[in-house]
Structures are given as structure tokens and as C-alpha cells.
Design a protein around this motif. Structure first.
Motif, PDB file in Angstrom:
ATOM      1  N   ASN A 112      66.477   5.542  27.187  1.00  0.00           N
ATOM      2  CA  ASN A 112      66.840   5.593  26.088  1.00  0.00           C
ATOM      3  C   ASN A 112      66.235   5.612  24.664  1.00  0.00           C
ATOM      4  N   ILE A 113      64.985   5.514  25.255  1.00  0.00           N
ATOM      5  CA  ILE A 113      63.582   5.053  24.421  1.00  0.00           C
ATOM      6  C   ILE A 113      63.934   6.813  23.997  1.00  0.00           C
ATOM      7  N   VAL A 114      63.504   8.038  24.624  1.00  0.00           N
ATOM      8  CA  VAL A 114      63.605   9.129  24.227  1.00  0.00           C
ATOM      9  C   VAL A 114      64.799   9.474  23.030  1.00  0.00           C
ATOM     10  N   SER A 115      66.034   9.339  23.700  1.00  0.00           N
ATOM     11  CA  SER A 115      67.110   9.481  22.769  1.00  0.00           C
ATOM     12  C   SER A 115      67.161   9.184  21.643  1.00  0.00           C
ATOM     13  N   ASN A 116      65.666   7.342  21.242  1.00  0.00           N
ATOM     14  CA  ASN A 116      66.075   7.751  20.053  1.00  0.00           C
ATOM     15  C   ASN A 116      64.625   8.219  19.377  1.00  0.00           C
ATOM     16  N   ALA A 117      64.083   8.673  20.301  1.00  0.00           N
ATOM     17  CA  ALA A 117      62.576   9.264  19.705  1.00  0.00           C
ATOM     18  C   ALA A 117      63.434  10.610  19.289  1.00  0.00           C
ATOM     19  N   LEU A 118      64.433  11.649  20.099  1.00  0.00           N
ATOM     20  CA  LEU A 118      64.942  12.720  19.863  1.00  0.00           C
ATOM     21  C   LEU A 118      65.648  12.177  18.181  1.00  0.00           C
ATOM     22  N   LYS A 119      66.141  10.799  18.036  1.00  0.00           N
ATOM     23  CA  LYS A 119      67.402  11.125  16.998  1.00  0.00           C
ATOM     24  C   LYS A 119      67.016  11.280  15.747  1.00  0.00           C
ATOM     25  N   TYR A 120      65.178  10.187  15.926  1.00  0.00           N
ATOM     26  CA  TYR A 120      64.512   9.932  14.567  1.00  0.00           C
ATOM     27  C   TYR A 120      63.847  11.069  14.517  1.00  0.00           C
ATOM     28  N   SER A 121      63.564  11.584  15.200  1.00  0.00           N
ATOM     29  CA  SER A 121      62.046  13.475  15.121  1.00  0.00           C
ATOM     30  C   SER A 121      62.238  13.793  13.223  1.00  0.00           C
ATOM     31  N   PRO A 122      62.060  14.491  12.634  1.00  0.00           N
ATOM     32  CA  PRO A 122      62.327  15.325  11.551  1.00  0.00           C
ATOM     33  C   PRO A 122      62.194  16.894  12.499  1.00  0.00           C
ATOM     34  N   GLU A 123      63.167  17.698  11.905  1.00  0.00           N
ATOM     35  CA  GLU A 123      63.526  18.978  12.360  1.00  0.00           C
ATOM     36  C   GLU A 123      61.864  19.396  12.673  1.00  0.00           C
ATOM     37  N   GLY A 124      61.921  20.360  14.386  1.00  0.00           N
ATOM     38  CA  GLY A 124      60.800  20.853  14.295  1.00  0.00           C
ATOM     39  C   GLY A 124      59.058  19.671  14.757  1.00  0.00           C
ATOM     40  N   GLY A 125      59.353  18.623  14.365  1.00  0.00           N
ATOM     41  CA  GLY A 125      58.522  17.480  14.998  1.00  0.00           C
ATOM     42  C   GLY A 125      57.979  17.554  16.606  1.00  0.00           C
ATOM     43  N   THR A 126      57.406  16.675  16.378  1.00  0.00           N
ATOM     44  CA  THR A 126      56.395  16.840  18.167  1.00  0.00           C
ATOM     45  C   THR A 126      56.771  14.576  18.508  1.00  0.00           C
ATOM     46  N   ILE A 127      56.873  15.318  20.232  1.00  0.00           N
ATOM     47  CA  ILE A 127      57.660  14.013  20.777  1.00  0.00           C
ATOM     48  C   ILE A 127      56.440  14.138  22.460  1.00  0.00           C
ATOM     49  N   THR A 128      55.489  13.030  21.897  1.00  0.00           N
ATOM     50  CA  THR A 128      54.604  12.774  23.025  1.00  0.00           C
ATOM     51  C   THR A 128      55.118  11.637  24.009  1.00  0.00           C
ATOM     52  N   LEU A 129      54.966  11.745  25.256  1.00  0.00           N
ATOM     53  CA  LEU A 129      54.867  11.275  26.099  1.00  0.00           C
ATOM     54  C   LEU A 129      53.312  11.025  27.013  1.00  0.00           C
ATOM     55  N   GLN A 130      52.270   9.887  27.195  1.00  0.00           N
ATOM     56  CA  GLN A 130      51.094   9.765  27.324  1.00  0.00           C
ATOM     57  C   GLN A 130      51.580   8.850  28.690  1.00  0.00           C
ATOM     58  N   ALA A 131      50.458   9.151  29.814  1.00  0.00           N
ATOM     59  CA  ALA A 131      50.905   8.029  30.938  1.00  0.00           C
ATOM     60  C   ALA A 131      49.293   7.560  31.084  1.00  0.00           C
ATOM     61  N   ASP A 132      48.748   6.764  31.182  1.00  0.00           N
ATOM     62  CA  ASP A 132      47.553   6.184  31.580  1.00  0.00           C
ATOM     63  C   ASP A 132      47.895   4.709  32.979  1.00  0.00           C
ATOM     64  N   ALA A 133      46.891   4.998  33.743  1.00  0.00           N
ATOM     65  CA  ALA A 133      46.503   4.023  34.980  1.00  0.00           C
ATOM     66  C   ALA A 133      45.583   2.819  34.322  1.00  0.00           C
ATOM     67  N   ARG A 134      45.952   2.124  33.963  1.00  0.00           N
ATOM     68  CA  ARG A 134      44.168   0.763  34.193  1.00  0.00           C
ATOM     69  C   ARG A 134      44.431   0.889  35.469  1.00  0.00           C
ATOM     70  N   ASP A 135      43.460  -1.183  34.990  1.00  0.00           N
ATOM     71  CA  ASP A 135      43.119  -1.559  36.520  1.00  0.00           C
ATOM     72  C   ASP A 135      44.269  -2.139  37.525  1.00  0.00           C
ATOM     73  N   ASP A 136      45.037  -2.583  36.295  1.00  0.00           N
ATOM     74  CA  ASP A 136      46.034  -3.076  37.150  1.00  0.00           C
ATOM     75  C   ASP A 136      47.699  -3.177  36.794  1.00  0.00           C
ATOM     76  N   ARG A 137      48.180  -2.294  35.987  1.00  0.00           N
ATOM     77  CA  ARG A 137      49.340  -1.531  34.575  1.00  0.00           C
ATOM     78  C   ARG A 137      48.862  -0.355  35.175  1.00  0.00           C
ATOM     79  N   VAL A 138      50.311   0.302  34.810  1.00  0.00           N
ATOM     80  CA  VAL A 138      50.500   1.457  34.598  1.00  0.00           C
ATOM     81  C   VAL A 138      50.810   1.476  32.656  1.00  0.00           C
ATOM     82  N   VAL A 139      50.568   2.716  32.333  1.00  0.00           N
ATOM     83  CA  VAL A 139      51.450   2.430  30.559  1.00  0.00           C
ATOM     84  C   VAL A 139      51.498   3.445  30.131  1.00  0.00           C
ATOM     85  N   VAL A 140      52.863   3.294  29.919  1.00  0.00           N
ATOM     86  CA  VAL A 140      53.312   4.926  28.767  1.00  0.00           C
ATOM     87  C   VAL A 140      54.309   4.841  27.525  1.00  0.00           C
TER      88      VAL A 140
END
Ligand code: ADP
Length: 267
Positions: free
Chosen positions: A158-186
């Protein structure tokens, strides 16, 4: 607050008790108002594609059918509208199941990085067709998270399909994940038009769209982020948004992270 009093007595005897029932009318009224708005929204959302289809079918009947090029275009409009209605009804069924707690979660402790790479591989293919570049930053070390992969796949879709819908031609979509002490953030970022500050929190509401006509034309149901939010919350996590108007949008999915312990390996 509303109060109802009832007296308790034996036959015509003396009053032996008093029952007071207090209702929080504001909460009840709010729920009732939300329910009415929801039904009105659903009706409107279903009527719009139906009206469009009706007029195109009428045009076909009135002669557009004879014109091969026109007929093809009109049929593809009705097909798109049908597909959007199917998506809408599927999203509604999904929400209704979640509302009545009839949508169990199947939790499994898995390496979250592997899961994200699987998702990203799939997105890579989708993006290539659209001339969008994908960047991924996923830590190499194992991150064990307890999650339902079907549900989170839907969240990211759902999130990525929005990113794709609203991306300009030739744009970049970044997926970044990070683990902190007690949580994972994407974080999923796009270089799209962004969302004005005052609308940002509302995008998680059912049927809310920043630009109604545009979102409809892009085939959205207005329910994608509402569903994503509930699913992430069902994991004990949360979802938030960071967006700069005309610069781009990032959606963050945060999930509880128990490290290795939940994988059965004691530290
Ligand atoms: P829709 O099906 O309309 O995309 P969503 O619930 O997924 O419904 O999103 C709600 C609204 O939030 C969208 O209509 C759009 O206005 C806005 N929105 C969501 N993601 C983005 C994004 N990446 N960039 C710009 N606007 C967005």
C-alpha cells in the motif's frame, strides 16, 4: 454525559434501591456520526465509478461502438472503473473483518531483512517498467521480528504503490531499514509532490485524500493507508509520515524488535 435512573421496589412497597446508568453520550454520538459518514462515503465512492460506467456504456450504445478506436477507449475506461470498484470492495471487506476482529494475525519470528529484500526484489521489477530507480538500505545482520508476513506485505504494498503513483518520471524511491534498541524502523521515501503539513495526519483516515480528483484518477480507493495503519498497530507498532510539500514524502513503519531472544536464542 447522560444519566438514566430506575427505582427498585417490591410491588407497591417502599423503594429499596436505585439504579443509575451513565452514558458517555459524546463518545456514542461520535461513533454514530463516524458510522453515518462512513456509509455516506462508501455510497459516494461506489456511485462515482458506476455513474462513469453508465455514461460510457450509453455512449457506446448511441453509436460509439461503430468507431473502433473510440469503442476501445470507452471499454477500457469501464474496465478500469470496474477494477477500481473491485479494489474498493476488497478493501472494505478487509476493514470490516479487522473491525470485527475476524482477521487473525499469523505471527512468525523471522529475519526481517530477508523479508524486506524479498519485497524489494518484487518492487524492483515493478519500478523498472516505470523508469523509477529503487535504492535499498537494509542492514546485513539478522534482525528477528515477530510478524505476519502477509499483513506486512500488504502494508508495504500500500505504501509503495502510493510512492510509485506520486513519483515523477525517472524519480528514486528509497527503502531504508534500521534496527534500534527495541524497534525496527522502515522508511519508504519518494520524490513526489509531498503533502501539505495540515493534511499529513489525515491521510490515515478512511477515504481521506489530499487531492480527490487526482487520487481517484490514479485509481486509489482512499483506504490504503487506513488499512496499513491498523495492520501495523496490530503488530504493536505504529506508522508515521514526514513530508515536505513539493519535495517528497517518507512513510515510517515502526515495529517492536526483540532481537535474538524471541528467536529462541538467549543472549
Ligand atoms: P489512495 O487510495 O487514494 O492512495 P491512501 O489511503 O493510500 O489512498 O492515501 C490517502 C491519500 O494520501 C492519497 O489520496 C494522497 O492524497 C495522499 N498520499 C499518500 N501517499 C502519498 C505520497 N507518497 N505522496 C503524496 N501523497 C500521498
Amino acid at each position: 454525559l447522560e444519566a438514566n435512573f430506575s427505582v427498585i421496589r417490591n410491588e407497591d412497597g417502599p423503594i429499596t434501591g436505585l439504579i443509575t446508568v451513565l452514558h458517555d453520550v459524546t463518545d456514542q454520538e461520535k461513533l454514530e456520526r463516524e458510522r453515518r459518514e462512513f456509509v455516506a462515503n462508501v455510497s459516494h465512492e461506489l456511485r462515482t465509478p458506476l455513474t462513469t460506467m453508465k455514461s460510457y456504456l450509453e455512449a457506446l450504445e448511441d453509436g460509439a461502438m461503430e468507431n473502433e478506436e473510440l469503442a476501445g477507449r470507452f471499454l477500457s475506461v469501464t474496465q478500469n472503473e470496474t477494477e477500481r470498484m473491485i479494489r474498493l470492495v476488497n478493501d472494505l471487506l478487509q476493514l470490516s473483518k479487522m473491525d470485527s476482529n475476524d482477521d487473525p494475525f499469523y505471527f512468525e519470528t523471522r529475519d526481517f531483512g530477508t523479508f524486506l529484500h524479498e519485497m524489494a526484489d518484487r518492487y524492483d521489477m515493478m519500478f523498472k517498467d516505470r523508469g523509477i530507480t529503487m535504492e535499498r538500505w537494509i542492514p546485513g545482520r539478522a534482525m528477528y521480528v515477530d510478524f505476519d508476513s502477509d499483513k506486512l506485505a500488504q502494508v508495504f504494498d500500500n505504501i509503495v504503490s502510493n510512492a510509485l503513483k506520486y513519483s515523477p518520471e525517472g524519480g528514486t524511491i528509497t527503502l531504508q531499514a534500521d534496527a534500534r534498541d527495541d524497534r525496527v524502523v522502515v522508511g519508504i521515501s519518494d520524490e513526489g509532490p509531498g503533502i501539505p503539513e495540515e493534511n499529513q495526519e489525515k491521510v490515515f483516515e478512511r477515504f481521506y485524500r489530499v487531492d480527490k480528483a487526482r487520487a481517484r484518477n490514479l485509481g486509489g480507493t482512499g483506504l490504503g493507508l487506513a488499512i496499513a495503519k491498523e495492520m501495523v498497530e496490530g503488530h504493536g507498532g505504529w506508522i508515521d509520515i514526514e513530508s515536505e510539500y513539493s519535495r517528497g514524502t517518507t512513510l515510517y513503519v515502526t515495529l517492536p524488535y526483540t532481537g535474538f531472544q524471541s528467536a529462541g536464542v538467549e543472549a
